[in-house]
Write a protein that holds these residues in place. Structure first.
Motif, mmCIF file in Angstrom:
data_model
loop_
_atom_site.group_PDB
_atom_site.id
_atom_site.type_symbol
_atom_site.label_atom_id
_atom_site.label_comp_id
_atom_site.label_asym_id
_atom_site.label_seq_id
_atom_site.Cartn_x
_atom_site.Cartn_y
_atom_site.Cartn_z
ATOM 1 N N GLY A 1 9.320 5.346 1.491
ATOM 2 C CA GLY A 1 8.360 4.493 0.781
ATOM 3 C C GLY A 1 7.962 5.077 -0.569
ATOM 4 N N ILE B 1 0.861 -1.194 0.000
ATOM 5 C CA ILE B 1 0.000 0.000 0.000
ATOM 6 C C ILE B 1 0.891 1.235 0.000
ATOM 7 C CG2 ILE B 1 -0.300 0.259 2.520
ATOM 8 C CD1 ILE B 1 -3.372 0.699 1.859
ATOM 9 N N GLN C 1 6.556 11.532 7.483
ATOM 10 C CA GLN C 1 5.110 11.495 7.214
ATOM 11 C C GLN C 1 4.349 11.280 8.514
ATOM 12 O OE1 GLN C 1 7.173 9.236 5.192
ATOM 13 N NE2 GLN C 1 7.298 8.071 7.088
ATOM 14 N N GLU D 1 2.373 13.642 0.468
ATOM 15 C CA GLU D 1 2.921 13.074 1.704
ATOM 16 C C GLU D 1 4.255 13.760 2.009
ATOM 17 O OE1 GLU D 1 1.954 8.792 3.157
ATOM 18 O OE2 GLU D 1 3.987 8.661 2.384
ATOM 19 N N GLY E 1 3.487 3.774 -0.865
ATOM 20 C CA GLY E 1 4.698 3.685 -1.668
ATOM 21 C C GLY E 1 5.038 2.259 -2.077
ATOM 22 N N SER E 2 4.473 1.292 -1.391
ATOM 23 C CA SER E 2 4.745 -0.103 -1.739
ATOM 24 C C SER E 2 3.755 -0.631 -2.762
ATOM 25 C CB SER E 2 4.719 -0.964 -0.466
ATOM 26 O OG SER E 2 5.783 -0.558 0.376
ATOM 27 N N GLN F 1 0.793 10.821 -3.735
ATOM 28 C CA GLN F 1 1.548 10.431 -2.535
ATOM 29 C C GLN F 1 2.916 11.111 -2.532
ATOM 30 O OE1 GLN F 1 3.212 6.526 -2.051
ATOM 31 N NE2 GLN F 1 3.345 6.728 0.152
ATOM 32 N N SER G 1 6.404 -4.462 1.807
ATOM 33 C CA SER G 1 6.179 -3.525 2.907
ATOM 34 C C SER G 1 7.523 -3.139 3.502
ATOM 35 C CB SER G 1 5.295 -4.166 3.989
ATOM 36 O OG SER G 1 5.169 -3.284 5.085
ATOM 37 N N LYS G 2 7.814 -1.861 3.459
ATOM 38 C CA LYS G 2 9.090 -1.401 3.995
ATOM 39 C C LYS G 2 9.224 -1.842 5.456
ATOM 40 C CE LYS G 2 11.737 2.774 4.900
ATOM 41 N NZ LYS G 2 11.866 4.227 4.779
ATOM 42 N N THR G 3 8.168 -1.592 6.237
ATOM 43 C CA THR G 3 8.229 -1.886 7.672
ATOM 44 C C THR G 3 7.810 -3.325 7.984
ATOM 45 O OG1 THR G 3 5.966 -1.097 7.780
ATOM 46 C CG2 THR G 3 7.692 0.485 8.330
ATOM 47 N N LYS H 1 -3.878 5.989 12.195
ATOM 48 C CA LYS H 1 -3.537 4.573 12.418
ATOM 49 C C LYS H 1 -3.783 4.200 13.876
ATOM 50 C CE LYS H 1 0.296 4.335 9.095
ATOM 51 N NZ LYS H 1 1.727 4.120 8.940
ATOM 52 N N THR I 1 -1.414 -4.227 4.611
ATOM 53 C CA THR I 1 -0.613 -5.183 3.855
ATOM 54 C C THR I 1 -0.529 -6.516 4.574
ATOM 55 O OG1 THR I 1 0.613 -3.371 2.910
ATOM 56 C CG2 THR I 1 1.677 -5.523 2.832
HETATM 57 O O1 F6P Z 1 1.069 5.286 6.168
HETATM 58 C C1 F6P Z 1 1.865 5.856 5.183
HETATM 59 C C2 F6P Z 1 2.983 4.943 4.812
HETATM 60 O O2 F6P Z 1 3.892 4.872 5.854
HETATM 61 C C3 F6P Z 1 3.654 5.400 3.525
HETATM 62 O O3 F6P Z 1 4.577 6.382 3.730
HETATM 63 C C4 F6P Z 1 4.192 4.124 2.999
HETATM 64 O O4 F6P Z 1 4.525 4.225 1.652
HETATM 65 C C5 F6P Z 1 3.033 3.200 3.269
HETATM 66 O O5 F6P Z 1 2.523 3.641 4.512
HETATM 67 C C6 F6P Z 1 3.346 1.733 3.308
HETATM 68 O O6 F6P Z 1 4.317 1.417 4.264
HETATM 69 P P1 F6P Z 1 5.072 0.042 4.247
HETATM 70 O O7 F6P Z 1 5.817 -0.079 2.965
HETATM 71 O O8 F6P Z 1 5.966 0.063 5.441
HETATM 72 O O9 F6P Z 1 4.042 -1.053 4.337
#
Ligand code: F6P
Length: 563
Positions: free
Chosen positions: A287, A162, A521, A373, A164-165, A369, A214-216, A528, A222
């Motif tokens: 992201g 979602i 951001q 963002e 940036g991903s 975005q 997902s970056k995180t 959230k 996701t």
């Molecule tokens: O909530 C915003 C955000 O943190 C964006 O900046 C990022 O692209 C998106 O959520 C998805 O995050 P992630 O790649 O960590 O799932």
């Protein structure tokens, strides 16, 4: 690590004051593109620019030679060049997260290895290691060597992510659809179960590969979708008799059908994905700046290594152009500064991006975005409040569809909406309507719109058409509505890379003038947190009581009508 200087208050600089005086003078004299074109036969030449693949005509913007000079002065005074150099060198210009901002390292050639060591990391070396692993993996999938758990080759990729991903990969996948692809990709992003339900329809899990991006690796949407797709995959494979439901066979199915893109290797392993099939990136890639990192894996799977290399080369060429061209001649910097000119002096609230290319139909959504963002902020990079407007709303739609929807407001509304028109000389799908080349008909519309917006139609011209006097005002076009034309030979992977890098750097220039940290951001966090508190209230009275009156009433409505 170099210290980040405190942001300068742009509005207090002599350069800003000079621009204000210039703006007042232009308004007093009367802004007229018609007049400026008539007075200066070299206007188009002076305001035309070329990067490797893109040609820019800025002449239909509300700027004179003097404006360009004053904007470049402002850019220099606000540190656009020094901050750009700091960004490229890996200084932690993302102050609130104390991070480097190094998306430019993602597209550096392998020959730059060893030259960009940041916080002890050879960034370019690491980038190419991951790229090489992605290319090798993609080769296996594309050639059919990679097999699903029942020995069948992969035909469809499902990419779950979602923001940036997701937005970058989808946009690029759509943009390059005229290129041959080895597999189809379907993208799931929304936590609304309707999204996954529709995207999974008709898919055979035996020939499906899932990428969790997902970056995180902690994002609610996701991870929820990934678990849902995992359950669908295992359940369907069991129903098909492909696996027996034992924990061992489930695990084998996950290993064959799930891969990940993330910076969080622990969470990836927890999900059951083989770390060998996880493709990483780093905290210094935001992201929304990550489509050219491992986040672009689905693009490589679909279109292959050569296409992705061309895409990265496009970014890099534009990065180099932005880094090396003096501000007055630097179209990237000028476009960012001209946006500031419109937002802060003309008080423009929004900016339309209008691609005259159906393949770019997701480009405006992607840019929303990237730009909003990044620059939708009221606080500067040292925590102090901004002193002027920031962050215009970016929006748009592919031409000519928008012409029959919202262009009325751009032509005759009370707001000024600067617009970027993006078009390409050649189409991969030439077609004729009788003798008429349809692509020329399409491009004729692009040119007609920018001409109408710039030069309008006077009351006398309307009268000369025999319009009744009372109706003349309704049919007048004031003109002087600014546009930038971005023209290219063809929408190649290279041109697309340039186009994305262009907007990344435009966003940087605007953010720098406004003193923003364009790379955090925080504004997405509260929603959230609250979602976590509110969701139990659908069933739990104690959680419901803790809510405000409006939220309570909405949940009461939900409870009363739930089937
Ligand atoms: O909530 C915003 C955000 O943190 C964006 O900046 C990022 O692209 C998106 O959520 C998805 O995050 P992630 O790649 O960590 O799932």
């Amino acid at each position: 690590m170099a210290a980040i200087p405190a942001p300068i208050d742009a509005t207090q600089t002599p350069e800003w004051k000079a621009l204000q005086a210039h703006y007042d003078r232009l308004q007093a004299e009367g802004i007229s593109l018609k007049k400026w074109f008539a007075e200066d036969p070299d206007r188009v030449k002076k305001l035309s620019f070329d990067t490797s693949d893109l040609h820019f005509d800025l002449s239909k913007n509300l700027v004179t030679d003097e404006t360009v000079k004053l904007l470049a002065d402002l850019g220099r005074a606000m540190g656009v060049e020094s901050r750009r150099d700091a960004m490229y060198a890996g200084v932690h210009i993302n102050t609130t997260e104390d991070r480097a901002v190094l998306h430019t390292a993602l597209r550096r050639p392998v020959s730059d290895e060893g030259k960009f060591i940041v916080d002890g990391q050879d960034t370019v070396k690491d980038v190419h290691e991951v790229l090489d692993r992605m290319y090798a993996f993609a080769d296996k999938v594309r050639s059919g060597e990679w097999k699903g758990v029942t020995g069948k080759a992969i035909e469809t990729v499902v990419s779950i992510g979602i923001g940036g991903s997701d937005l970058g990969p989808v946009m690029v996948y759509e943009a390059l659809k005229s290129y041959p692809r080895a597999v189809d990709v379907r993208y799931i992003s929304n936590i609304d179960p309707n999204d996954a339900a529709e995207k999974l329809k008709g898919l055979d899990p035996e020939t499906t590969l899932v990428i969790v991006v997902s970056k995180t690796f902690t994002t609610l949407e996701t991870l929820t979708n990934a678990r849902e797709v995992k359950a669908w995959l295992l359940q369907t494979l069991r129903e098909q008799g492909a696996i027996d439901g034992s924990a061992e066979q489930d695990a084998a199915a996950i290993l064959h059908h799930f891969v990940a893109v993330s910076t969080n290797h622990e969470k990836v392993a927890e999900f059951g994905i083989d770390p060998e099939n996880a493709f990483g990136f780093w905290s210094w890639v935001g992201g929304r700046y990550s489509v050219d990192a491992a986040v672009g894996l689905s693009i490589i799977l679909a279109y292959g290594k050569e296409v992705f290399e061309g895409f990265l080369a496009g970014f890099h060429d534009l990065d180099e152009y932005f880094a090396q061209t003096p501000l007055e001649e630097n179209v990237v910097a000028l476009l960012g500064l001209i946006n500031v000119w419109y937002v802060n002096f003309f008080k423009a609230k929004s900016h339309a991006v209008l691609p005259y290319d159906q393949y770019l139909h997701r480009f405006p959504a992607y840019l929303q975005q990237l730009t909003m963002e990044s620059n939708g902020k009221s606080t500067r990079w040292d925590g102090t409040p901004v002193t002027t407007e920031t962050g215009e709303i970016f929006w748009g739609e592919a031409g000519t569809n928008g012409q029959h929807a919202f262009y009325q407001l751009i032509h005759q509304g009370t707001q000024m909406i600067p617009a970027d028109f993006i078009a390409f000389v050649n189409t991969p799908n030439p077609a004729k309507d009788g003798d008429q080349d349809i692509h020329e008909l399409f491009l004729g519309n692009f040119l007609a719109q920018t001409k109408a917006l710039a030069f309008g139609k006077t009351a006398d011209e309307v009268r000369a058409e025999g319009t009744a006097e009372w109706m003349v005002p309704a049919r007048v076009f004031t003109g002087n509505r600014p546009t930038t034309s971005i023209f290219g030979e063809a929408l190649t992977p290279h041109a697309l890379g340039e186009l994305i890098a262009l907007y990344e750097h435009i966003t940087f220039v605007e953010g720098t003038v406004w003193g923003l940290d364009s790379y955090d951001q925080w504004g997405v966090e509260l929603g959230k947190q609250l979602a976590k508190q509110i969701t139990p209230a659908f069933h739990d009275d104690t959680a419901l009581e803790a809510q405000d009156a409006s939220t309570q009433a909405l949940i009461a409505y939900y409870r009363a009508h739930r089937q």
